[in-house]
Design a protein around this motif. Structure first.
Motif, short mmCIF file in Angstrom:
data_model
loop_
_atom_site.label_atom_id
_atom_site.label_comp_id
_atom_site.label_asym_id
_atom_site.label_seq_id
_atom_site.Cartn_x
_atom_site.Cartn_y
_atom_site.Cartn_z
N ASN A 1 35.36 39.71 39.26
CA ASN A 1 35.69 40.18 40.62
C ASN A 1 37.22 40.13 40.44
O ASN A 1 37.99 40.97 41.07
CB ASN A 1 35.12 39.25 41.71
CG ASN A 1 33.41 39.86 41.81
OD1 ASN A 1 33.28 40.82 41.36
ND2 ASN A 1 32.75 39.18 42.43
N ALA A 2 37.87 39.02 40.06
CA ALA A 2 39.22 38.63 40.01
C ALA A 2 39.95 39.95 39.42
O ALA A 2 40.94 40.52 39.83
CB ALA A 2 39.58 37.34 39.48
N THR A 3 39.45 40.15 38.17
CA THR A 3 40.29 41.31 37.41
C THR A 3 40.08 42.51 37.99
O THR A 3 40.81 43.42 37.88
CB THR A 3 39.84 41.08 35.89
OG1 THR A 3 40.94 41.75 35.25
CG2 THR A 3 38.49 41.70 35.79
N ASN B 1 42.88 45.43 39.28
CA ASN B 1 42.87 46.85 38.94
C ASN B 1 43.06 47.74 40.37
O ASN B 1 44.02 48.53 40.57
CB ASN B 1 41.60 47.25 38.47
CG ASN B 1 41.64 48.70 38.20
OD1 ASN B 1 40.77 49.34 38.98
ND2 ASN B 1 42.12 49.33 37.07
N ASP B 2 42.36 47.09 41.57
CA ASP B 2 42.65 47.83 42.62
C ASP B 2 44.27 47.62 43.09
O ASP B 2 44.75 48.71 43.66
CB ASP B 2 41.90 47.05 43.82
CG ASP B 2 40.48 47.72 43.95
OD1 ASP B 2 40.06 48.27 43.06
OD2 ASP B 2 39.65 47.66 45.14
N LEU B 3 44.79 46.63 42.99
CA LEU B 3 46.09 46.46 43.30
C LEU B 3 47.18 47.14 42.53
O LEU B 3 48.12 47.81 43.17
CB LEU B 3 46.44 45.07 43.31
CG LEU B 3 45.73 44.09 44.45
CD1 LEU B 3 45.89 42.72 44.21
CD2 LEU B 3 46.35 44.35 45.88
N TYR B 4 47.14 47.03 41.18
CA TYR B 4 47.78 47.88 40.29
C TYR B 4 47.90 49.35 40.23
O TYR B 4 48.79 50.24 40.29
CB TYR B 4 47.74 47.36 38.74
CG TYR B 4 48.57 46.13 38.66
CD1 TYR B 4 49.70 46.14 38.38
CD2 TYR B 4 48.00 44.78 38.75
CE1 TYR B 4 50.74 44.84 38.31
CE2 TYR B 4 48.76 43.67 38.52
CZ TYR B 4 49.92 43.69 38.15
OH TYR B 4 50.87 42.46 38.19
N HIS C 1 42.41 38.12 46.18
CA HIS C 1 42.32 37.92 44.85
C HIS C 1 42.84 36.37 44.36
O HIS C 1 41.92 35.75 43.56
CB HIS C 1 43.25 38.72 44.21
CG HIS C 1 43.38 38.34 42.59
ND1 HIS C 1 44.60 37.47 42.23
CD2 HIS C 1 43.10 38.78 41.57
CE1 HIS C 1 44.68 37.35 41.06
NE2 HIS C 1 43.67 37.91 40.70
N ASN C 2 43.51 35.62 45.08
CA ASN C 2 44.16 34.49 44.58
C ASN C 2 43.05 33.57 44.92
O ASN C 2 42.72 32.52 44.21
CB ASN C 2 45.20 34.08 45.59
CG ASN C 2 46.63 34.83 44.89
OD1 ASN C 2 46.42 35.43 43.82
ND2 ASN C 2 47.65 34.63 45.62
N GLN C 3 42.32 33.78 46.09
CA GLN C 3 41.21 32.85 46.47
C GLN C 3 39.87 32.58 45.27
O GLN C 3 39.40 31.97 45.08
CB GLN C 3 40.49 33.13 47.73
CG GLN C 3 41.69 32.79 48.97
CD GLN C 3 41.30 33.43 50.13
OE1 GLN C 3 40.02 34.11 50.37
NE2 GLN C 3 41.77 33.24 51.23
N VAL C 4 39.65 33.89 44.87
CA VAL C 4 38.70 34.16 43.75
C VAL C 4 39.17 33.59 42.69
O VAL C 4 38.59 32.98 41.76
CB VAL C 4 38.56 35.67 43.66
CG1 VAL C 4 37.51 36.20 42.42
CG2 VAL C 4 37.98 36.47 45.07
N MET C 5 40.40 33.83 42.26
CA MET C 5 41.16 33.43 41.05
C MET C 5 40.81 31.75 41.02
O MET C 5 40.58 31.12 39.77
CB MET C 5 42.51 33.89 40.95
CG MET C 5 43.02 33.47 39.40
SD MET C 5 42.32 34.37 38.29
CE MET C 5 43.15 33.86 36.81
N ASN D 1 43.78 41.24 30.67
CA ASN D 1 43.67 42.44 31.36
C ASN D 1 44.94 42.50 32.62
O ASN D 1 45.67 43.58 32.59
CB ASN D 1 42.43 42.56 32.12
CG ASN D 1 42.24 43.77 32.63
OD1 ASN D 1 42.13 44.92 32.11
ND2 ASN D 1 42.06 43.78 33.99
N HIS D 2 45.27 41.47 33.22
CA HIS D 2 46.32 41.56 34.03
C HIS D 2 47.62 41.75 33.34
O HIS D 2 48.44 42.82 33.75
CB HIS D 2 46.45 39.99 34.81
CG HIS D 2 47.89 40.21 35.53
ND1 HIS D 2 49.17 39.65 34.93
CD2 HIS D 2 48.08 40.19 36.71
CE1 HIS D 2 49.92 39.77 36.07
NE2 HIS D 2 49.50 40.25 36.74
N GLU D 3 48.21 41.23 32.30
CA GLU D 3 48.99 41.58 31.38
C GLU D 3 49.17 43.34 30.91
O GLU D 3 50.22 43.78 31.30
CB GLU D 3 49.30 40.75 29.93
CG GLU D 3 50.16 40.98 29.09
CD GLU D 3 51.76 40.61 29.72
OE1 GLU D 3 52.77 41.25 29.12
OE2 GLU D 3 51.83 39.92 30.66
#
Length: 353
Positions: free
Chosen positions: A254-256, A260-263, A301-305, A336-338
């Protein structure tokens, strides 16, 4: 037999959004300000080049896309994606297998699901197409003559061929339990595709929690399902099935997916201003502007992370094997974030800071 889908135009992965139609970008690369993430292990350029070479040769061997796609293939950076996501991979063969699955999943999504111009997909009739896609990795069993018809049907369609051939490569080194795990997680993915398509077809605007539930199915879980197989070990089924292991797996996915939604936010809105993503769902439900909604999505996202990292740390202390698995999940999330933050061919950030 289910009716065959209509002929589709050749698939191409999308390029960067048109500057005339997209939100003004602050820069063409780099992490989202305020987004919580861990640094990824740098990708080895030699491995990246070799995985890309093998993937492109495999795609051409099975006629998965036209020759004109070569430039876009390089722009997607499949090889760099899997090398970043699987820093503990045993060898290039397993990295290549992970890349084949990633390519196949994108091919099915684009050709069957995406309704953007030139991509061929549509919500209408999607269920029938996805049943056949599922059967490409979850083989049909029946009378010999019908099995032969199924095999011919798989061979005649590029997305089905990609699924079928990629699954063969996974099964060559993964255990039966790991391959079955992947089959079920692809079914979850297809269920998410269907939920998103149903909302698009009926123009339903989901509540934020509903949207996030859909994205727990329509997310990267099949990619994270194979972290142990690619790294050369198995988290036993009895351990993998435990609720607390399922929870950290879902949190990582879910975090990753929110990443994807944000980028992809500006790219999606450039192609379709009504495309539903987390900021859009927040804006519609909280009746706020897209900037405020986007920044709220970063907070979610930060809360999930944070929850993933806290619960993974607790579980990792109980078993070296669980710790290895949790470390593999975290490495995939970081890699994946990178990939998103540095893939300027696909992603540009909105001017919200």
């Amino acid at each position: 037999m289910p009716q065959q889908p209509p002929a589709r135009p050749p698939w191409r992965p999308p390029g960067p959004p048109s500057p005339a139609r997209s939100l003004r970008a602050t820069r063409s690369g780099g992490p989202i300000p305020g987004l919580r993430h861990r640094p990824a292990v740098p990708a080895d350029p030699g491995k990246v080049a070799e995985v890309d070479r093998r993937l492109e040769a495999w795609a051409h061997e099975h006629d998965l896309f036209p020759a004109a796609w070569k430039g876009d293939f390089a722009g997607f950076q499949f090889g760099r994606a899997v090398v970043l996501q699987h820093p503990g991979a045993v060898d290039v063969e397993r990295l290549t297998a992970a890349g084949k699955l990633l390519l196949a999943e994108n091919l099915v999504d684009s050709c069957y699901c995406e309704a953007e111009e030139g991509r061929g997909g549509t919500p209408r009739g999607l269920g029938g197409r996805l049943v056949l896609a599922q059967a490409a990795i979850d083989p049909f069993h029946g009378a010999p003559e019908v099995e032969a018809q199924w095999r011919r049907g798989v061979r005649t369609d590029g997305p089905l061929r990609s699924y079928h051939q990629a699954m063969k490569d996974l099964a060559a080194f993964a255990t039966p339990s790991q391959t079955d795990r992947f089959v079920h997680d692809i079914a979850r993915l297809h269920l998410g595709y269907l939920g998103e398509a149903a909302w698009a077809e009926t123009r339903y605007v989901p509540q934020v929690w509903e949207y996030l539930v859909m994205r727990q199915f329509n997310n990267f879980r099949p990619c994270l399902s194979i972290v142990d197989a690619v790294d050369g070990y198995e988290l036993p089924e009895a351990v993998y099935a435990r609720p607390e292991i399922q929870r950290i797996t879902a949190l990582a996915c879910n975090a990753t997916t929110i990443v994807n939604d944000l980028y992809s936010f500006t790219k999606e809105l450039a192609g379709d201003p009504t495309h539903m993503n987390l900021p859009q769902a927040i804006a519609a439900n909280e009746r706020c502007g897209l900037k405020a909604a986007y920044l709220k999505a970063v907070e979610i996202h930060n809360q999930v992370m944070d929850t993933f990292e806290e619960e993974s740390a607790v579980l990792s202390a109980t078993s070296p094997l669980v710790e290895r698995y949790a470390r593999g999940l975290a490495a995939w999330v970081s890699g994946n974030h990178e990939w998103h933050a540095t893939n300027t061919h696909r992603y540009h950030l909105p001017n919200y800071w």
